[in-house]
Scaffold this active site. Structure first.
Site, PDB file in Angstrom:
ATOM      1  N   ILE A  94       3.802   0.871   6.159  1.00  0.00           N
ATOM      2  CA  ILE A  94       3.775  -0.527   6.594  1.00  0.00           C
ATOM      3  C   ILE A  94       5.110  -1.216   6.278  1.00  0.00           C
ATOM      4  CG2 ILE A  94       1.270  -0.794   6.457  1.00  0.00           C
ATOM      5  CD1 ILE A  94       1.632  -2.088   3.710  1.00  0.00           C
ATOM      6  N   TYR A 119      -1.219  -4.771   7.242  1.00  0.00           N
ATOM      7  CA  TYR A 119      -2.030  -4.227   8.331  1.00  0.00           C
ATOM      8  C   TYR A 119      -2.442  -5.286   9.345  1.00  0.00           C
ATOM      9  CZ  TYR A 119      -2.178  -0.072   5.419  1.00  0.00           C
ATOM     10  OH  TYR A 119      -1.824   1.021   4.682  1.00  0.00           O
ATOM     11  N   TYR A 171       1.358   4.846  -7.117  1.00  0.00           N
ATOM     12  CA  TYR A 171       1.068   3.466  -6.712  1.00  0.00           C
ATOM     13  C   TYR A 171      -0.404   3.118  -6.929  1.00  0.00           C
ATOM     14  CZ  TYR A 171      -1.316   5.394  -2.677  1.00  0.00           C
ATOM     15  OH  TYR A 171      -2.211   6.084  -1.893  1.00  0.00           O
ATOM     16  N   PHE A 195       0.737  -4.279  -4.308  1.00  0.00           N
ATOM     17  CA  PHE A 195       0.975  -2.873  -4.630  1.00  0.00           C
ATOM     18  C   PHE A 195       1.863  -2.755  -5.861  1.00  0.00           C
ATOM     19  CE2 PHE A 195      -0.106  -2.280  -0.136  1.00  0.00           C
ATOM     20  CZ  PHE A 195      -0.894  -1.139  -0.188  1.00  0.00           C
ATOM     21  N   PHE A 220      -8.242  -0.778  -3.851  1.00  0.00           N
ATOM     22  CA  PHE A 220      -8.690   0.018  -2.710  1.00  0.00           C
ATOM     23  C   PHE A 220      -8.049   1.399  -2.656  1.00  0.00           C
ATOM     24  CE2 PHE A 220      -5.339  -2.870  -1.147  1.00  0.00           C
ATOM     25  CZ  PHE A 220      -4.402  -1.957  -0.695  1.00  0.00           C
ATOM     26  N   ASP A 221      -7.008   1.637  -3.457  1.00  0.00           N
ATOM     27  CA  ASP A 221      -6.377   2.954  -3.443  1.00  0.00           C
ATOM     28  C   ASP A 221      -5.497   3.099  -4.686  1.00  0.00           C
ATOM     29  OD1 ASP A 221      -5.707   5.476  -2.594  1.00  0.00           O
ATOM     30  OD2 ASP A 221      -4.276   4.824  -1.064  1.00  0.00           O
TER      31      ASP A 221
END
Length: 251
Positions: free
Chosen positions: A199, A225, A171, A242, A181-182
């Site tokens: 989530i 979040y 992902y 995502f 961010f990731d």
């Protein structure tokens, strides 16, 4: 983050700041300052190294306070207080008065931080809703009852996971402004996770995907979040994007 710890750190490090007069330091160039420093003994070098370490910490603390409160502290006044306390014990304030000033300042900084966070959260929420509303009208974008948006990049032919399954995925996560961010791709290592332990947007989205699929999720903040955000990388009320590949169901 504990603002009072930061402020107390500034007070403690007064004890290891150089007592060279401020005006003399201002007039001297960097080269001249270096030439003026004499370190004949081991204790001198150690003392100077402590001064460098403390100075870097204080410099970072000054910058942090300015960013959080827009207040630019004055190093010359800081050093003056040190001189007054250490050399002749003639500080303008008592320890109690200084502590009271810092306590009030700490409370004010916390109030300012809460106001800034509230304004930013409201802005993020509005921008997220506008982004998702526009995205929902695009060709190929599907929407669930919860408000999750998704695009099928590649439809697999395998089994769909359930809430009780563990899966292996690749992902990439981004904010709606495109900031990443990731990413498991960047780490070159797929992630194993419990479908029921992530989530809400992921929980719902993963259960739509047959193994071998690649989807893009557009997740409203309430399915992400929410008001709490996630550390410094995901602010409060952020809508999230995502790109997810479902590689395997692990049982």
């Amino acid at each position: 983050y504990n603002i009072m710890r930061k402020l107390k750190f500034l007070l403690v490090t007064l004890l290891i700041i150089s007592a060279v007069p401020v005006q003399a330091r201002r007039k001297a160039s960097k080269k001249q300052q270096k030439e003026q420093v004499q370190l004949p003994a081991k204790v001198d070098s150690i003392s100077y190294a402590f001064g460098i370490d403390a100075g870097n910490g204080i410099k970072a603390a000054f910058k942090d306070i300015k960013e959080r409160s827009d207040l630019e502290l004055k190093p010359e006044i800081f050093v003056q207080a040190f001189n007054n306390v250490l050399l002749n014990d003639s500080a303008v304030f008592t320890k109690e008065e200084a502590a009271d000033i810092l306590n009030k300042f700490g409370a004010e900084m916390q109030r300012i931080a809460r106001e800034k966070q509230k304004i930013a959260a409201e802005k993020n929420l509005a921008e997220g809703k506008a982004f998702l509303a526009a995205k929902a009208s695009e060709v190929g974008v599907q929407k669930t009852e919860s408000g999750l948006l998704y695009v099928v990049e590649r439809q697999g032919t395998g089994e769909k996971p359930t809430l009780n399954d563990r899966v292996k995925v690749h992902y990439t996560g981004k904010l709606i402004n495109g900031k990443k961010f990731d990413s498991s791709y960047d780490r070159q290592q797929p992630l194993e996770l419990s479908v029921g332990g992530v989530i809400a947007g992921w929980q719902e989205g993963l259960q739509l995907m047959p193994v071998g699929s690649k989807y893009i999720f557009y997740i409203p903040s309430e399915l992400g979040y929410g008001e709490r955000g996630a550390g410094k990388d995901i602010p409060a009320n952020s809508a999230l994007i995502f790109e997810v590949e479902l590689l395997e169901i692990i049982r």
